[in-house]
Design a protein around this motif. Structure first.
Motif, PDB file in Angstrom:
ATOM      1  N   HIS A  84       0.817  -1.214   0.000  1.00  0.00           N
ATOM      2  CA  HIS A  84       0.000   0.000   0.000  1.00  0.00           C
ATOM      3  C   HIS A  84       0.848   1.260   0.000  1.00  0.00           C
ATOM      4  O   HIS A  84       1.905   1.324   0.633  1.00  0.00           O
ATOM      5  CB  HIS A  84      -0.923   0.034   1.228  1.00  0.00           C
ATOM      6  N   THR A 118      -2.802  -9.237  -1.166  1.00  0.00           N
ATOM      7  CA  THR A 118      -1.805  -8.640  -0.275  1.00  0.00           C
ATOM      8  C   THR A 118      -1.044  -9.665   0.548  1.00  0.00           C
ATOM      9  O   THR A 118      -0.232  -9.292   1.387  1.00  0.00           O
ATOM     10  CB  THR A 118      -2.474  -7.655   0.701  1.00  0.00           C
ATOM     11  N   ARG A 161      -3.532   0.219  -3.430  1.00  0.00           N
ATOM     12  CA  ARG A 161      -3.034  -1.144  -3.239  1.00  0.00           C
ATOM     13  C   ARG A 161      -2.445  -1.686  -4.532  1.00  0.00           C
ATOM     14  O   ARG A 161      -3.039  -1.549  -5.599  1.00  0.00           O
ATOM     15  CB  ARG A 161      -4.155  -2.064  -2.764  1.00  0.00           C
TER      16      ARG A 161
END
Length: 873
Positions: free
Chosen positions: A40, A64, A53
């Motif tokens: 991020h 992620t 992101r």
């Protein structure tokens, strides 16, 4: 945009970039130039700047989390996509990736990878499209168009010459300007110039280029990318690929990833206050970040969105089509293929009953589901009872993951993963701070987080029950970046703690797999326990690698097979023509052998595979051999094969895609996107691959891949562009003409008639090569791919007129003139060759360039530089 918009998911309005810049403090500007964690960017809520992101790419959207991530769609690796030569399909797959990004809440996709496969040993070779820059760059443009059609930003990478893994963060790639332009930068140039909208981001590579790291290379980032090419998007570092404060900012690197920043906190502020970096330079970098933020608004993705799955029937259908369309038919003597679903089939080999769906490293991800070749073949057969399987040999480098063969205490598939802040030695009565149920027994901890875990030093246990189905000797393996002990029913089987060896696991920071064995009884339950400490507990010292966080561990296990006995059993079954009408041998590599973090040591198949293939072919000459790999493998037995198929890491639907081709439901049209040498020593990079003394010399210059084989008249095992079909084609009536105008706006109009001369519906790939004039002022490759086109679904006897225009005159005729530091389209007579399927299916025609002209910039985009350097030589 209001600060609340990103949180609520309400429609956002674009930032007024100059207004935001005026209101940002110096601390805020600096903070915007680096990430806040692994994925991020920094938000500035008071000015409505949201956090963005990013996610890997290139063959699926992992989200992620490396650790225990949310499953995703995995499409075929990029080499497989290169083999399709299908621009429309690649654009569809790009759009699918864009949709997957939305499911994972990712605004930016870190792909495609468009480095050049200059040799067969590159650990990440499977991530790239091709050894050819035009095939790579053209498909990259379509990929980016598909991704960005969903409002997601694509990120072509790694800029530039990240073509090996050995010492990748330190190696100096020494390359001539001509080779740099014609081979290694050209895919990026085409991705920017041929995309409907330029890719939103570019990623720099780890390595040095002619003495300077790419992420702080002013000639590369400023002079070429920004000024000559006019690129206005974001330039981001590879993860941990920033090596300086002032140099990187001044050179044009906009964003350092990941966070927390090593170079863009107080150090950058100090550089600004000491006048090593001008604040207006920082403003330029911040503008790029804010432009990127604005560009992501079309995605509609809010900040920190939850990560979800979107495993739809439409996704599966597209992935299956892509897997099948990528399979290359290398040989088919006596029309052994396609197979007959009504006949009895024996399937054997190390890759038959495993899902080889993707390579290793940052391209790897947990898939929604996977399919094996054996499963695909059984589904195609009129009855599963008509298909039999024998292993024959193993092909793994590390033992198969054990997680899905374990059970938890409450009967779930998988094991219990517990985290502790103390070691067992420190506190025998320690209490865990986290407990998870997991299935994959490969746990890379880069992004594991828990509020009670501070820093990178902590401890993990894995506990599960294993019930063997056969009484036999079993091997267990433990690979760690850290330290680990493996117990079976309380007995220490593997000690990867008291004495450790340096390996290549976990991006180069871990050990090799250490193994132990124990005899187990079928049906009996055995307690499997692993006690692990993270990377700081290890005494290993590594150099020239990137350290991705606190390490990881991998648990594997399998019944031991004697390779001689396994091969003998396979040969015995294969030779029994009364029992089996058809035999399929599946061999190849997998993510253990091809992965980010290390290069392959050789081009050979895993030990035992060659011997198995040779023995089976001796007993059953009509056996079909299927090879799965991301890059070339040695095939010393290829002359003995009658039916040979090259598959790849085919994504979720790899097994079904292979079966679709084997049984003829899909008529193969794919072509090799890279040359398969007969031996490793035959490839042009052989004497100049890997880092030596901190550098690698690109000694083959522009003669990469097929350019070299054509120039020296050498015959490889299989040529670039080779691929057969179950039908046949003929091309005729080639027409070539040149339009007038400035060199970059001129085109070559090429058309040809294609006929399906066989008895099956099929698709034809037309490869357009251009040969330079005999009067060329420099030595040039005998021919170079300049365009390609896939003609789909030609009926038997059908003739179709195909326009291959517009073919850029600048791209088709130019080389990089090092004296003028510009492209030169040189006067003379050129030859266009349109190559179709079949050894004698080539038509050729000449055209003339009447005067020499120099130009710079992007293909297809005229700028003032062309007018400044045009002229007769």
């Amino acid at each position: 945009m209001k600060p609340s918009d990103a949180v609520s998911g309400a429609p956002a309005s674009p930032l007024d970039i100059e207004s935001v810049l005026e209101q940002l403090s110096l601390d805020e500007k600096v903070a915007l130039l680096a990430g806040i964690d692994g994925w991020h960017t920094k938000a500035v809520p008071r000015l409505g700047v949201p956090s963005i992101r990013m996610s890997d790419g290139p063959n699926g959207v992992r989200g992620t989390r490396f650790f225990n991530g949310v499953p995703a769609a995995c499409m075929p690796c990029e080499t497989a996509l290169g083999a399709t030569f299908d621009q429309d399909l690649v654009r569809e797959l790009g759009q699918l990736l864009g949709q997957e990004c939305k499911a994972k809440g990712a605004h930016v996709l870190l792909g495609p990878t468009i480095n050049i496969q200059r040799g067969p040993l590159g650990g990440r070779g499977f991530e790239s499209f091709s050894e050819d820059p035009v095939l790579s760059g053209t498909l990259a443009a379509r990929y980016c168009e598909g991704v960005q059609s969903e409002g997601i930003l694509a990120t072509p990478k790694h800029l530039v010459c990240n073509d090996q893994e050995h010492a990748r963060v330190a190696v100096n790639a020494i390359v001539t300007e001509r080779a740099l332009r014609e081979i290694y930068l050209l895919p990026f140039q085409l991705a920017l110039g041929q995309s409907a909208v330029a890719p939103g981001c570019l990623m720099t590579s780890y390595n040095k280029l002619n003495g300077t790291h790419a992420s702080e290379h002013p000639r590369l980032l400023q002079d070429i990318i920004r000024k000559e090419w006019g690129y206005e998007g974001l330039i981001v570092s590879d993860w941990f690929g920033t090596y300086s404060v002032s140099e990187a900012v001044n050179a044009g690197l906009d964003l350092e990833m990941p966070g927390m920043s090593g170079f863009r906190g107080p150090a950058l502020i100090h550089a600004i206050t000491s006048n090593k970096v001008k604040e207006f330079t920082v403003d330029e970098r911040v503008r790029s970040v804010l432009k990127m933020v604005n560009a992501t608004l079309a995605s509609g993705i809010p900040e920190f969105a939850p990560e979800n799955m979107r495993n739809t029937p439409e996704t599966s259908a597209l992935l299956r089509r892509a897997a099948a369309e990528s399979v290359v038919l290398l040989k088919n003597d006596n029309n052994i293929l396609p197979l007959n679903p009504a006949k009895r089939t024996l399937v054997l080999g190390p890759n038959a009953n495993i899902a080889t769906y993707c390579g290793g490293g940052s391209a790897a991800l947990p898939a929604y589901y996977t399919t094996t070749p054996l499963q695909g073949i059984k589904c195609k057969s009129q009855s599963p009872d008509l298909v039999s399987f024998t292993q024959g040999a193993y092909g793994h480098k590390e033992l198969p993951l054990l997680g899905e063969h374990l059970k938890t205490d409450d009967g779930k598939v998988g094991y219990t993963f517990r985290v502790y802040t103390e070691s067992l030695e420190e506190n025998p009565d320690r209490k865990h701070v986290d407990e998870l149920h997991m299935t994959s027994s490969s746990a890379f901890l880069m992004d594991y987080m828990h509020p009670k875990v501070k820093g990178d030093t902590y401890y993990v246990t894995m506990d599960g029950t294993f019930v063997p189905t056969e009484t036999a000797l079993y091997d267990f393996g433990l690979t760690v970046a850290g330290t680990g002990l493996l117990y079976v029913d309380g007995q220490l089987i593997v000690d990867n703690k008291t004495k450790q060896r340096q390996g290549t696991s976990f991006f180069g920071i871990g050990t090799p797999e250490e193994r132990g064995s124990i005899s187990l009884t079928a049906g009996q339950s055995y307690k499997i326990h692993v006690d692990y400490g993270t990377a700081p507990t290890s005494n290993l010292k590594v150099k020239n690698v990137v350290s991705f966080g606190p390490g990881g561990l991998r648990l594997g296990g399998a019944k031991r097979i004697d390779p001689t006995e396994g091969a003998e059993e396979a040969v015995k079954l294969a030779s029994d023509t009364t029992q089996f009408d058809q035999v399929v041998v599946c061999v190849g590599l997998n993510g253990d052998w091809e992965s980010e973090g290390f290069d392959r040591p050789h081009m050979d198949l895993p030990a035992g595979s060659d011997d198995l293939v040779k023995k089976v072919l001796a007993a059953r000459p009509d056996a079909v051999v299927v090879v799965q790999s991301g890059t070339p493998v040695t095939m010393s037995w290829a002359p003995q094969t009658k039916a040979l198929v090259q598959a790849w890491y085919g994504g979720n639907e790899a097994g079904n895609g292979i079966a679709d081709v084997l049984f003829g439901d899909v008529n193969p049209a794919a072509k090799l996107p890279l040359t398969f040498p007969t031996t490793l020593a035959q490839n042009p990079s052989y004497l100049n691959y890997r880092s030596e003394g901190g550098r690698v010399l690109y000694g083959e210059d522009v003669y990469v891949g097929y350019r070299y084989y054509d120039a020296v008249g050498a015959e490889p095992c299989f040529r670039f562009g080779h691929g057969l079909s179950y039908t046949s084609f003929a091309s005729k009536d080639l027409s070539v003409s040149v339009s007038d105008g400035a060199v970059k706006s001129s085109s070559i109009n090429v058309s040809v008639s294609v006929t399906n001369t066989g008895d099956r519906v099929g698709s034809e790939v037309l490869q357009v090569y251009v040969s330079p004039p005999s009067t060329s002022s420099v030595r040039r490759p005998p021919r170079e791919l300049r365009a390609f086109h896939k003609v789909t679904s030609l009926q038997p006897g059908e003739t179709r007129s195909v326009s291959l225009s517009p073919l850029s005159l600048a791209l088709a005729t130019s080389f990089w003139d090092e004296n003028r530091d510009a492209w030169l389209s040189e006067e003379g007579e050129y030859t266009v060759h349109v190559v179709g399927t079949g050894s004698d299916n080539t038509v050729s025609q000449t055209f003339v360039v009447d005067k020499s002209r120099w130009w710079t910039g992007l293909h297809g985009k005229v700028n003032a530089a062309e007018n400044g350097v045009n002229g007769h030589a």
